[in-house]
Structures are given as C-alpha cells and as structure tokens.
Scaffold this motif. Structure first.
Motif, PDB file in Angstrom:
ATOM      1  N   SER A  72      23.951  55.539  42.529  1.00 15.31           N
ATOM      2  CA  SER A  72      24.759  54.901  43.572  1.00 15.31           C
ATOM      3  C   SER A  72      24.937  55.793  44.790  1.00 15.31           C
ATOM      4  O   SER A  72      25.186  55.285  45.893  1.00 15.31           O
ATOM      5  CB  SER A  72      26.137  54.507  43.000  1.00 15.31           C
ATOM      6  N   HIS A 132      31.134  61.261  49.473  1.00 12.87           N
ATOM      7  CA  HIS A 132      31.519  60.059  48.713  1.00 12.87           C
ATOM      8  C   HIS A 132      32.792  60.277  47.893  1.00 12.87           C
ATOM      9  O   HIS A 132      33.078  59.519  46.961  1.00 12.87           O
ATOM     10  CB  HIS A 132      30.385  59.646  47.770  1.00 12.87           C
ATOM     11  N   GLU A 136      31.337  55.938  39.278  1.00 19.40           N
ATOM     12  CA  GLU A 136      30.014  55.614  39.830  1.00 19.40           C
ATOM     13  C   GLU A 136      28.903  56.217  38.958  1.00 19.40           C
ATOM     14  O   GLU A 136      29.129  57.128  38.150  1.00 19.40           O
ATOM     15  CB  GLU A 136      29.898  56.156  41.246  1.00 19.40           C
TER      16      GLU A 136
END
Length: 338
Positions: free
Chosen positions: A285, A273, A281
């Motif tokens: 998440s 990610h 974030e």
C-alpha cells in the motif's frame, strides 16, 4: 607615452630576473621532453622481429622473469619487474652485485632473464650472464650497443636507437633510461594482451591500492542472504518496520509471489505515511514501485554516482528482476569510493 609609477617601475625591475629564470627553466624542460619524445618515436619506429622473439621467449617460460641492471639501469629494471608482476607476468628484480654473492640461487632453469645495460659492458652483470649461458636460461639484453658483450651473449638483443642524452653534459643516463623504461612497458603490455589479462585480474594484484578499490564491484560490498531486508507484498507494516530496524539499511525490498523485486519501502516512505491507520496497512500500500536498482557487475563507483544523482542511500542489486543484495552508500564510502 604611458607613465610608470614609482612602485610599478620597481616591481617590473624586480620581476624581470625572475621571469627570465622561469623562461630558462621552461625552455630547458621542453628541450629535455622533446629530445626524449623524439627518441621514443625512433624506438617505436625501429621495433622489429627481435621484439616479437623476446615476447615469444617470455611468454613461453614456465617460471618467472628475472630483471637485472646496475645503477640507473637497475632502477629501471626494478620498475619493469614491478610492472610485469602487476600485469600478469610473474617477475622480480635481482641486484647483480647480490647475485654474485648467492642470489643467483633465486634464478631457476624455468625462468628467463632480462638484463639492462646502457653500454652493454656492465661488469657486475657478467655473473648473471654467464649463469644463464651455463644453464640455458633465456637471456634478453636491452642495451644501446649492438656490438656489446651483452648483446652478443643474449638470445635476443633489443638494441636502443642512437639518441643523445638529454643531459647537456651527455653523461647522466636520461634519454637512454627513458627508452629502456618505455621498452619495458611495451613488453609488459604486449604480454598482458597476449594473455588476455583483464581488469578483474588486475584487481586481484592490487586489492589494497586505489586502482584495486576503484575496480571493486557492488557484489564485493553488498549485503546479501539473511542480511537483506525483504518482505512480501501482503506483509503488515508493523512487521516491515521491525525488518527495517533489524537490518539497519533504511529500506525494505518488497517481493512479489515469484520472488521478483516489486517495490521498496524506505524510512522516508514510513514518515510520509505516518497516520494512526498505518499499522493496519500492507507493504504494497505504501511501497514505491519500480525501485532504483543496479546490475551485479557494476562498480562501487557507479553505485555511488547513482545514489548521489538520485539522492537515495541504498540500491538493490538485481539480476533477472530478483534481488541478489543491497548496497548502502556507507558501504561505498567504506570501500574507498568518493
């Protein structure tokens, strides 16, 4: 007719003596094993109330079990003492020769004595036998002869069934010593079962051995308390990365408001990610929900197998959905699991 080459003919002539010798060796070994197996069968079939009385004596003492014997019986006695001690019955070996020169002082009135003698007339055992009679110490004799001095003096005599020695000369104790050894195992295991001795008890007596290591639980090696990498669902990922780096286990457990393990974030999740927006974030998440976990009573070997099968390096140890700790694959390897 099949023709032989010169080399194959020479090879067959060379191999024949070796093959014949190997056949004789195997036949000899099989004869010994079958003779001893038949003797053990006769021993098992002949067990009677004397065996139970011996167990009652050993289970009823407040002290330890002293095992003694001379020669081959002495070697067997050492093994029986070791097996008793490792299975929950305090025991030790006393050499009959040393007993006559001071080691009788190692035997207390609360103890019991198991004396081994194939003939039942071993002179070196006489002082130990006399000592038990003088101080009313329970004596269990294991011998081949029911009418021997040892059998007559014993509170309980365990008499071996008639069986020829496997030694072709009939001289070396082979079948008889095998029966003594097996009878000692039978006593140790029966006492173990009477006492409800468990695998956990066994581990306490074998912390440094392979068997002890094989019985280690994940709770014995896991990281717990402040060493656990944890965060909340709404924790910023910048803080998650700090937690993962500080705890050095390559993962962070994510807890819900009730303290249950809701998910896990691994260093692999962070790499997958990795974007400029990642820092903004929250933990929930990118976490992987329903993480792989393991129960507290699982053995280290089971944890290692799970991690290898799932191709992961850490497992959270969970009870009632709450994390108790985390075990890393390196913890398992350091504990000797492989």
């Amino acid at each position: 007719m099949t023709s032989l080459t010169a080399s194959s003919l020479a090879s067959s002539l060379i191999d024949r003596p070796a093959d014949a010798a190997a056949d004789r060796d195997i036949a000899s070994a099989r004869r010994v094993l079958r003779m001893e197996a038949e003797a053990l069968t006769a021993l098992a079939d002949g067990l009677d109330g004397a065996f139970v009385r011996a167990l009652d004596r050993l289970a009823g003492i407040a002290g330890r079990v002293v095992v003694s014997g001379m020669g081959k019986s002495g070697h067997v006695a050492r093994k029986i003492a070791a097996t008793l001690a490792s299975t929950g019955t305090p025991a030790f070996f006393v050499h009959p020769g040393e007993a006559s020169h001071g080691d009788l002082g190692m035997i207390a009135r609360q103890d019991a004595v198991i004396a081994l003698s194939n003939s039942g007339e071993t002179h070196e055992l006489s002082d130990i036998v006399a000592y038990t009679r003088r101080f009313d110490i329970p004596l269990i004799g294991i011998t081949r002869r029911a009418g021997s001095s040892l059998a007559e003096q014993s509170d309980v005599a365990l008499v071996l069934p008639p069986a020829p020695e496997a030694c072709p000369l009939g001289l070396a104790p082979t079948t008889s010593s095998t029966m003594m050894l097996a009878l000692g195992d039978a006593l140790a295991v029966a006492l173990l079962e009477r006492r409800g001795f468990t695998a956990a008890d066994f581990k306490q007596f074998h912390p440094g051995g392979q068997l002890g290591r094989a019985l280690l639980k994940v709770t014995d090696v896991m990281h717990k308390g402040d060493d656990m990498p944890l965060c909340a669902l709404d924790t910023p990922l910048s803080t998650v990365i700090f937690e993962m780096t500080a705890k050095r286990l390559g993962c962070v457990g994510v807890l819900d408001a009730a303290g249950a393990l809701a998910g896990v974030i691994t260093d692999g999740d962070l790499r997958r990610h990795l974007t400029p927006e990642l820092w903004a974030e929250r933990a929930d998440s990118i976490m992987s929900p329903r993480p792989k976990t393991i129960r507290p009573k699982a053995l280290v070997e089971e944890a290692l197998r799970e991690m290898n099968a799932k191709q992961i390096t850490s497992l959270f140890v969970v009870e009632a959905d709450r994390p108790l700790g985390v075990v890393h694959i390196h913890d398992c390897l350091r504990a000797g699991a492989a």
